[in-house]
Write a protein that holds these residues in place. Structure first.
Motif, PDB file in Angstrom:
ATOM      1  N   THR A   1     -40.162   8.569  55.901  1.00 42.34           N
ATOM      2  CA  THR A   1     -41.022   9.385  56.978  1.00 42.34           C
ATOM      3  C   THR A   1     -40.781  11.058  57.440  1.00 42.34           C
ATOM      4  N   ALA A   2     -42.033  11.778  57.165  1.00 37.00           N
ATOM      5  CA  ALA A   2     -41.535  13.255  57.681  1.00 37.00           C
ATOM      6  C   ALA A   2     -42.921  13.930  58.699  1.00 37.00           C
ATOM      7  N   THR A   3     -42.261  14.369  59.003  1.00 38.80           N
ATOM      8  CA  THR A   3     -42.573  15.365  60.423  1.00 38.80           C
ATOM      9  C   THR A   3     -43.205  16.820  59.749  1.00 38.80           C
ATOM     10  N   ILE A   4     -44.141  17.117  59.220  1.00 35.85           N
ATOM     11  CA  ILE A   4     -44.461  18.683  58.375  1.00 35.85           C
ATOM     12  C   ILE A   4     -44.328  19.880  59.395  1.00 35.85           C
ATOM     13  N   GLY A   5     -44.899  19.232  60.738  1.00 37.76           N
ATOM     14  CA  GLY A   5     -45.097  19.980  61.712  1.00 37.76           C
ATOM     15  C   GLY A   5     -46.365  21.057  61.961  1.00 37.76           C
TER      16      GLY A   5
END
Length: 232
Positions: free
Chosen positions: A57-61
């Motif tokens: 899971t990644a938060t790309i902002g």
């Protein structure tokens, strides 16, 4: 009695012929947002290709509180008072960067021959509902959307009906307001999206009574509902 709160909106007119000349890398949040996104995608690529995990899971902002040199365009998270042109420009830059990072990741997964066994789900909290008076937009809670990418999906598909002008006096045009999906006997909900991802991954469906929009049990996934349409 209750305390009265007044909001003062200060209008600023940007006269520069090219918005790119206004970005100050020392003060703007935009230049730092794109490298941060690239690092997040690179980390996902490293983890998947080296087998450290099967789920990431990644938060790309995003862009917040942009200040262009001496000019403040009031670019906040909600974009209520940003203005049409600056908002379009900043979001376009961010979207192009996201597309570039996504293409790089997919190319690497294809080279590793695991793209057909991979599912990428990109989602956001809600859509935006534009106001006709030019003051900005409201939170479109009924317009949340999700993008699903996988080598087992045969070409681009748009699934889920949307309503045209659900509130024409307040909002104009079509902005993704969820409409009834007869095949599901309900409106499209988050549970349908979750189960769609699970079906493509060939794992048990986590949400009861919410059928997936695609059947991923075969070599290539098959849509279980017709292509989405606009319902007046």
């Amino acid at each position: 009695g209750p305390r009265s709160v007044h909001h003062q909106i200060v209008s600023r007119i940007v006269t520069a012929p090219d918005l790119r000349t206004l970005i100050d890398p020392r003060r703007s949040a935009l230049p730092s947002a794109i490298p941060s996104m690239a690092r997040a995608f690179a980390l996902v690529e490293f983890v998947l290709l080296n087998g450290f995990s099967d789920s990431v899971t990644a938060t790309i902002g995003g862009i917040t509180n942009v200040r262009e040199g001496a000019i403040s365009v009031d670019y906040s998270f909600d974009e209520h008072f940003t203005g049409v042109m600056p908002s379009t420009y900043y979001n376009t830059l961010l979207s192009v960067a996201q597309a570039s990072c996504l293409l790089e990741l997919i190319d690497r997964l294809k080279a590793a021959r695991i793209w057909t066994e991979t599912v990428i789900n990109i989602g956001s909290e809600f859509n935006r509902s534009p106001l006709p008076n030019g003051s900005g937009s409201d939170h479109g809670y009924q317009g949340a959307s999700a993008q699903i990418y996988s080598g087992c999906v045969p070409g681009p598909l748009v699934l889920g009906n949307i309503a045209a002008d659900p509130s024409p006096r307040q909002y104009k045009g079509t902005w993704g307001y969820g409409a009834e999906q007869p095949e599901l006997d309900s409106n499209l909900e988050l549970g349908h999206v979750i189960n769609t991802v699970a079906s493509l991954l060939r794992v048990p469906l986590p949400v009861a009574a919410r059928p997936p929009l695609m059947d991923g049990s075969g070599q290539m996934a098959v849509a279980t509902v017709p292509q989405g349409k606009i319902i007046a």
